[in-house]
Design an enzyme around this catalytic site. Structure first.
Site, PDB file in Angstrom:
ATOM      1  N   SER A  49      -3.967   5.107  -4.091  1.00  0.00           N
ATOM      2  CA  SER A  49      -4.023   5.326  -2.654  1.00  0.00           C
ATOM      3  C   SER A  49      -3.282   4.184  -1.960  1.00  0.00           C
ATOM      4  O   SER A  49      -3.491   3.012  -2.294  1.00  0.00           O
ATOM      5  CB  SER A  49      -5.486   5.365  -2.196  1.00  0.00           C
ATOM      6  OG  SER A  49      -5.552   5.515  -0.800  1.00  0.00           O
ATOM      7  N   SER A  59      -3.816  11.782  -8.701  1.00  0.00           N
ATOM      8  CA  SER A  59      -3.790  12.298 -10.081  1.00  0.00           C
ATOM      9  C   SER A  59      -3.907  11.180 -11.126  1.00  0.00           C
ATOM     10  O   SER A  59      -2.960  10.895 -11.842  1.00  0.00           O
ATOM     11  CB  SER A  59      -2.545  13.154 -10.336  1.00  0.00           C
ATOM     12  OG  SER A  59      -1.405  12.740  -9.647  1.00  0.00           O
ATOM     13  N   THR A  78       2.909   9.555   0.092  1.00  0.00           N
ATOM     14  CA  THR A  78       3.146  10.387   1.269  1.00  0.00           C
ATOM     15  C   THR A  78       4.403   9.939   2.013  1.00  0.00           C
ATOM     16  O   THR A  78       5.211  10.772   2.447  1.00  0.00           O
ATOM     17  CB  THR A  78       1.931  10.315   2.223  1.00  0.00           C
ATOM     18  OG1 THR A  78       0.766  10.664   1.472  1.00  0.00           O
ATOM     19  CG2 THR A  78       2.079  11.274   3.385  1.00  0.00           C
TER      20      THR A  78
HETATM   21  P1  ADP Z   1      -0.266   7.197  -0.364  1.00  0.00           P
HETATM   22  O1  ADP Z   1       0.240   8.536   0.107  1.00  0.00           O
HETATM   23  O2  ADP Z   1       0.234   6.848  -1.737  1.00  0.00           O
HETATM   24  O3  ADP Z   1      -1.737   7.033  -0.219  1.00  0.00           O
HETATM   25  P2  ADP Z   1       0.994   6.191   2.051  1.00  0.00           P
HETATM   26  O4  ADP Z   1       2.392   6.745   1.955  1.00  0.00           O
HETATM   27  O5  ADP Z   1       0.010   6.903   2.920  1.00  0.00           O
HETATM   28  O6  ADP Z   1       0.404   6.064   0.555  1.00  0.00           O
HETATM   29  O7  ADP Z   1       1.057   4.657   2.505  1.00  0.00           O
HETATM   30  C1  ADP Z   1       1.986   3.734   1.957  1.00  0.00           C
HETATM   31  C2  ADP Z   1       2.210   2.565   2.901  1.00  0.00           C
HETATM   32  O8  ADP Z   1       3.130   1.648   2.288  1.00  0.00           O
HETATM   33  C3  ADP Z   1       2.827   2.958   4.224  1.00  0.00           C
HETATM   34  O9  ADP Z   1       2.237   2.173   5.243  1.00  0.00           O
HETATM   35  C4  ADP Z   1       4.317   2.612   4.041  1.00  0.00           C
HETATM   36  O10 ADP Z   1       4.963   2.311   5.269  1.00  0.00           O
HETATM   37  C5  ADP Z   1       4.261   1.396   3.139  1.00  0.00           C
HETATM   38  N1  ADP Z   1       5.458   1.189   2.320  1.00  0.00           N
HETATM   39  C6  ADP Z   1       6.173   0.056   2.218  1.00  0.00           C
HETATM   40  N2  ADP Z   1       7.220   0.187   1.384  1.00  0.00           N
HETATM   41  C7  ADP Z   1       7.180   1.444   0.928  1.00  0.00           C
HETATM   42  C8  ADP Z   1       8.017   2.181   0.021  1.00  0.00           C
HETATM   43  N3  ADP Z   1       9.087   1.683  -0.607  1.00  0.00           N
HETATM   44  N4  ADP Z   1       7.670   3.462  -0.221  1.00  0.00           N
HETATM   45  C9  ADP Z   1       6.589   3.995   0.367  1.00  0.00           C
HETATM   46  N5  ADP Z   1       5.772   3.361   1.220  1.00  0.00           N
HETATM   47  C10 ADP Z   1       6.069   2.075   1.511  1.00  0.00           C
END
Ligand code: ADP
Length: 184
Positions: free
Chosen positions: A14, A86, A19
């Site tokens: 998480s 997953s 996302t």
């Molecule tokens: P998940 O869906 O895996 O729970 P999210 O996408 O909701 O994670 O959150 C990831 C966080 O990390 C966001 O705040 C995003 O801006 C930050 N972040 C920083 N660098 C990256 C990157 N390279 N790829 C994806 N998210 C990133």
């Protein structure tokens, strides 16, 4: 070969960035007029797998159902973007075997980074014991051994991570050639 479907499966903790990367990719693919569908773990749990919990059996069932739908879509030419923690390797591999046109993307950030981001405030709750069976805290996460793509989101931008995935899909012939190289 634009009509070849594929399931792109984002796995990771998480807050790892599943996302965020998925949204960049989705936007890019839609802009190119490709057929795209999204199965987001949080949304799926509100309908398709409503009522399932976070035991291993329930988590596996959750993934099995997502995999079932992803298979139906991708075999009909859709690019399916699945973002779901997953955490268990076996069920991911089971889904891979079924779908075959399957690209596993390990969205990798250290737990400490995910926890510092705490996008949804869930780590804080898990540490306080308000949420049980939280992946990475008191529930396991089994990283992929040989993912097709690995994104180190603590070291690269979301755009860089997304480009890695898009490049891979293009190399494998899942995207029309030159469809992802024209961005400034
Ligand atoms: P998940 O869906 O895996 O729970 P999210 O996408 O909701 O994670 O959150 C990831 C966080 O990390 C966001 O705040 C995003 O801006 C930050 N972040 C920083 N660098 C990256 C990157 N390279 N790829 C994806 N998210 C990133």
């Amino acid at each position: 070969m634009s009509d070849r479907g594929v399931t792109v499966w984002f796995t990771g903790l998480s807050g790892a960035g599943k996302t965020t990367i998925r949204m960049v990719i989705e936007q890019e693919l839609r802009a190119r007029g490709l057929k795209v569908e999204v199965l987001d773990g949080d949304i799926v749990r509100q309908n398709l797998t409503k009522g399932l919990g976070f035991s291993k059996a329930d988590r596996d069932e959750n993934i099995r159902r997502i995999g079932f739908v992803a298979h139906l879509l991708s075999r009909n030419g859709v690019i399916v973007l699945v973002s779901a923690i997953s955490p268990y390797r076996n069920i991911r591999d089971e889904v891979r075997q079924k779908i075959q046109d399957f690209v596993e993307v390990y969205v990798n950030a250290p737990l400490s980074v995910c926890e510092a981001r705490d996008v949804k405030g869930l780590y804080k709750k898990a540490r306080a014991g308000e949420i049980k069976q939280f992946t990475g805290i008191d529930d396991p996460y089994e990283p992929p051994i040989n993912p097709e793509v690995e994104c180190h989101t603590d070291q690269e931008s979301p755009e860089e991570s997304a480009m890695k995935v898009l490049d891979y899909l293009e190399q494998l012939g899942y995207l029309p050639t030159n469809s992802v190289t024209s961005r400034a």
